[in-house]
Design a protein around this motif. Structure first.
Motif, mmCIF file in Angstrom:
data_model
loop_
_atom_site.group_PDB
_atom_site.id
_atom_site.type_symbol
_atom_site.label_atom_id
_atom_site.label_comp_id
_atom_site.label_asym_id
_atom_site.label_seq_id
_atom_site.Cartn_x
_atom_site.Cartn_y
_atom_site.Cartn_z
ATOM 1 N N MET A 1 0.843 -1.207 0.000
ATOM 2 C CA MET A 1 0.000 0.000 0.000
ATOM 3 C C MET A 1 0.870 1.246 0.000
ATOM 4 S SD MET A 1 -3.017 1.404 0.109
ATOM 5 C CE MET A 1 -4.117 0.008 0.425
ATOM 6 N N LEU A 3 2.076 4.964 0.614
ATOM 7 C CA LEU A 3 1.797 5.949 1.656
ATOM 8 C C LEU A 3 1.070 7.144 1.053
ATOM 9 C CD1 LEU A 3 5.185 5.917 3.575
ATOM 10 C CD2 LEU A 3 2.988 5.110 4.410
ATOM 11 N N THR A 4 0.327 7.839 1.907
ATOM 12 C CA THR A 4 -0.380 9.029 1.468
ATOM 13 C C THR A 4 0.598 10.052 0.902
ATOM 14 O OG1 THR A 4 -1.949 8.675 3.221
ATOM 15 C CG2 THR A 4 -1.892 10.873 2.269
ATOM 16 N N GLU A 5 0.249 10.615 -0.229
ATOM 17 C CA GLU A 5 1.109 11.645 -0.819
ATOM 18 C C GLU A 5 1.024 12.902 0.025
ATOM 19 O OE1 GLU A 5 0.681 12.620 -4.900
ATOM 20 O OE2 GLU A 5 0.313 10.520 -5.426
ATOM 21 N N LEU A 62 -6.172 -2.547 6.918
ATOM 22 C CA LEU A 62 -6.974 -1.340 7.117
ATOM 23 C C LEU A 62 -8.102 -1.252 6.081
ATOM 24 C CD1 LEU A 62 -7.073 1.167 8.953
ATOM 25 C CD2 LEU A 62 -5.631 2.340 7.267
ATOM 26 N N ASP A 122 -14.415 19.307 8.700
ATOM 27 C CA ASP A 122 -13.305 18.371 8.487
ATOM 28 C C ASP A 122 -11.991 18.844 9.091
ATOM 29 O OD1 ASP A 122 -13.876 15.849 6.538
ATOM 30 O OD2 ASP A 122 -15.349 17.439 6.319
ATOM 31 N N PRO A 126 -13.144 14.692 10.708
ATOM 32 C CA PRO A 126 -12.978 14.502 9.258
ATOM 33 C C PRO A 126 -13.878 13.416 8.658
ATOM 34 C CG PRO A 126 -11.151 13.496 10.441
ATOM 35 C CD PRO A 126 -12.003 14.169 11.487
ATOM 36 N N ARG A 129 -13.537 13.509 4.720
ATOM 37 C CA ARG A 129 -12.248 12.986 4.243
ATOM 38 C C ARG A 129 -12.207 11.462 4.421
ATOM 39 N NH1 ARG A 129 -12.459 17.736 3.419
ATOM 40 N NH2 ARG A 129 -13.659 16.726 1.777
ATOM 41 N N LEU A 130 -12.703 10.971 5.550
ATOM 42 C CA LEU A 130 -12.659 9.518 5.766
ATOM 43 C C LEU A 130 -13.618 8.801 4.818
ATOM 44 C CD1 LEU A 130 -12.206 9.372 9.628
ATOM 45 C CD2 LEU A 130 -10.677 8.377 7.923
ATOM 46 N N PHE A 133 -11.751 8.296 1.691
ATOM 47 C CA PHE A 133 -10.832 7.145 1.804
ATOM 48 C C PHE A 133 -11.600 5.827 1.771
ATOM 49 C CE2 PHE A 133 -7.762 10.293 3.650
ATOM 50 C CZ PHE A 133 -6.725 10.066 2.762
ATOM 51 N N GLU A 136 -12.375 5.105 -1.841
ATOM 52 C CA GLU A 136 -11.176 4.665 -2.570
ATOM 53 C C GLU A 136 -10.652 3.311 -2.099
ATOM 54 O OE1 GLU A 136 -8.557 7.966 -1.892
ATOM 55 O OE2 GLU A 136 -10.041 9.367 -2.672
ATOM 56 N N ARG A 138 -9.265 2.689 0.804
ATOM 57 C CA ARG A 138 -8.129 2.790 1.741
ATOM 58 C C ARG A 138 -8.516 2.255 3.116
ATOM 59 N NH1 ARG A 138 -4.057 2.689 3.946
ATOM 60 N NH2 ARG A 138 -2.539 4.288 4.462
ATOM 61 N N ILE A 139 -9.767 2.520 3.531
ATOM 62 C CA ILE A 139 -10.314 1.908 4.745
ATOM 63 C C ILE A 139 -11.529 1.084 4.342
ATOM 64 C CG2 ILE A 139 -9.523 3.785 6.251
ATOM 65 C CD1 ILE A 139 -12.413 4.845 6.325
ATOM 66 N N PHE A 179 -10.269 6.547 15.529
ATOM 67 C CA PHE A 179 -9.587 7.755 15.042
ATOM 68 C C PHE A 179 -10.085 8.880 15.935
ATOM 69 C CE2 PHE A 179 -7.748 9.539 10.924
ATOM 70 C CZ PHE A 179 -7.674 10.847 11.359
ATOM 71 N N VAL B 21 -5.561 5.963 16.737
ATOM 72 C CA VAL B 21 -4.647 7.037 16.339
ATOM 73 C C VAL B 21 -5.291 8.347 16.787
ATOM 74 C CG1 VAL B 21 -5.588 7.257 13.972
ATOM 75 C CG2 VAL B 21 -3.266 8.021 14.471
ATOM 76 N N ASP B 67 -1.849 5.978 7.619
ATOM 77 C CA ASP B 67 -0.531 5.350 7.439
ATOM 78 C C ASP B 67 0.026 4.878 8.778
ATOM 79 O OD1 ASP B 67 -0.644 5.984 4.756
ATOM 80 O OD2 ASP B 67 0.608 7.775 4.938
#
Lengths: 183, 131
Positions: A1, A3-5, A62, A122, A126, A129-130, A133, A136, A138-139, A179, B21, B67
């Protein structure tokens, strides 16, 4: 995976390094001693300190985890959605993320009201934003509910009353990871 | 105080087996409390997951927290994001917040007295937390 840019560390034209007689970031513990003494409180507040810290590893990737958001902000009194306690003093609560999209109330909390604002959800909760993710992959998912915990001077009430209640709601909702965002 | 409350519940959840986190801006309070994973953004208190209106920054900070969930292998792992609140005067907000000097000393005394009156009234009429 991957990492976040994120952008490279930048100095924005300022001299990046130098010498200081104090930390670059604010010590709120240090500041609070003088600040509350100036308010007439004779004893400094006793902040929580622990040497040992537990560490729970991720139970699965994740991308398969349900994420639960925890905030110290509350709904404005009189505008709580159904099921969220309306009485004061504040109690922990669980509420649908959709019900928070118009923003939460936090004017009664201690944050830097001279230098910023909390009109953009946010920046402190957030949800959007979550959800991006989640879309996409990611979670796995953002839990349908988020969780509110009252800011309390009493460590004991946070530890013995409020935290177990929120853990209980997280388990009901199948939350795998938390989170947490303090204001 | 928000940061301490969040630190304490993060500790509770970790002990209960739920990975956490924390994304925050009061580094000393969170690190003294002791949490497993912490994303620190050196901003005024109020916007720990990014500046208002800056979706890209919010996304990067939230992404960094994700991350960290995946990659931290020890507790007390802190990552600091690269963002600067005010590139022209980044000490201005720091010096202003919670300042105590001759210009506001009398006002702080008065604020403290008002607060104690409010707290006593809240306790008397049941609005204060007592259990």
């Amino acid at each position: 995976m991957a990492l976040t840019e994120r952008p490279q560390r930048t100095t924005n034209g300022r001299k990046p390094d130098g010498r200081r007689a104090h930390r670059s970031y604010l010590s709120y513990i240090d500041k609070s001693r003088e600040y509350y003494a100036a308010h007439g409180y004779p004893q400094p507040y006793q902040w929580a300190y622990s040497h040992d810290v537990a560490f729970a590893p991720l139970p699965k990737p994740l991308s398969e985890c349900t994420v639960g958001l925890v905030t110290t902000s509350f709904f404005e009194k009189g505008r709580e959605p159904a099921g969220v306690p309306t009485a004061r003093p504040k109690q922990p609560y669980a509420a649908r993320c959709d019900d928070a999209l118009a923003g939460l109330y936090n004017s009664d909390l201690f944050w830097d009201k001279d230098n910023t604002h909390t009109e953009d959800l946010d920046t402190y909760l957030p949800i959007n934003r979550l959800r991006e993710f989640e879309t996409e992959g990611r979670i796995g998912a953002l839990s349908e509910r988020f969780y509110g915990i009252p800011t309390d001077y009493s460590h004991r009430r946070t530890q013995r009353n409020d935290s177990p209640r929120i853990e209980e709601w997280m388990r009901e909702d199948g939350v795998d990871v938390a989170f947490l965002v303090p204001l | 105080m928000c940061h301490q409350t969040i630190g304490l519940i993060a500790r509770h959840l970790e002990e209960a087996g739920i990975p956490t986190v924390v994304a925050g801006s009061a580094r000393d309070i969170v690190e003294e409390c002791g949490v497993a994973r912490f994303v620190f953004t050196d901003f005024p208190l109020g916007n720990p997951t990014g500046k208002p209106g800056d979706v890209g920054m919010q996304r990067a900070i939230v992404g960094t927290a994700l991350d960290l969930l995946e990659r931290a292998w020890l507790p007390r792992t802190t990552v600091q994001t690269p963002y600067v609140w005010d590139a022209d005067d980044n000490d201005g907000w720091r010096n202003h917040f919670m300042r105590v000097d001759d210009s506001n000393r009398a006002a702080l005394v008065a604020a403290g007295e008002a607060r104690r009156r409010d707290q006593a009234a809240a306790k008397a009429d049941g609005r204060a937390r007592t259990t």
